[in-house]
Scaffold this active site. Sequence first.
Site: not given
Ligand code: PDD
Length: 281
Positions: A32, A148, A180, A204
């Site tokens: 996703y 992801k 994280e 991620l």
């Molecule tokens: N989550 N780390 C994890 C485990 C994440 O699921 C996400 C993003 C991030 C941050 O990535 P970005 O800056 O590209 O959004 C880091 C999304 C928003 C979610 O699961 O809804």
Amino acid sequence: MSTVYLNGEYLPKDRAMISVDDRGFLLSDGIYEVTPAYRGRLFRVEQHMRRLRHGLDALRIEYDSAGLPEMHAELIAANSLDTEEVAIVYLQITRGVAPRTHHFPPAGTLPTVYAFAQVHRRPESARWEQGYEAVTVPDERWARVDIKSIGLLPNVLAQQAAVEAGVADALLVKDGVALEGSHNNVFAVLDGVVTTHPATQQILHGVTRAYVIELAREHGIPVEERPVPLEEMRAADEIFFTGTTTEVRPTVRLDDQPVGNGKVGPVAKALYEAFQAGTRA
Ligand code: PDD
């Protein structure tokens, strides 16, 4: 009724139907993305699509992703989200519909592609200024979290632990290292250096993380990408999380202990201001 995208069609959400044989449903066999739009304009969509491509290739899901940015823009427009300060588009691609097997389905099985758009509410600035709390949670995820994957059980359990503790964020810790959050990246400010785990297979590669690193460098704030032991994190002057829905969120208490002086710090504040300005530009 919102308009969603499913396998090439835009349709009302209540008409979007997915087979019980979908491998996303049966096996979490898919990935996703969540891409933000500020006042109707997609933000860093190329970076989000590049990460998606990385995931599709790693999982060997064959799909031509060239049309996705246009589809994202269509969904924003179809749901009248152009005037919202922040909206997000959620996209999910699974390996498609086929009788359940662990191995790949027959050649020619089409991936399932689903997306929806919705408004995202930013916290009031008075709330943000108070700062947020976080708790540490053991990282029990698999070894390729740079992909992801829609398989998010450990993230779900970690965020539920945060909710049950009455706090905003869960900080995932593995082998004594703060990696994280459950759905965001984490930074510590250590002696004036903005420090965050390197973009390895253990985190991620957040698009927001990369942007915040850029912003810090532009503002002359030193940045270091290295593993941060939890004990060092606990002694940091500042901690903040970053992500698409998190933006920049400062942590003023970790496991019920104050971070730094227990107030939102100047680095988080400067970076959040720069971030907001950048999304308005
Ligand atoms: N989550 N780390 C994890 C485990 C994440 O699921 C996400 C993003 C991030 C941050 O990535 P970005 O800056 O590209 O959004 C880091 C999304 C928003 C979610 O699961 O809804």
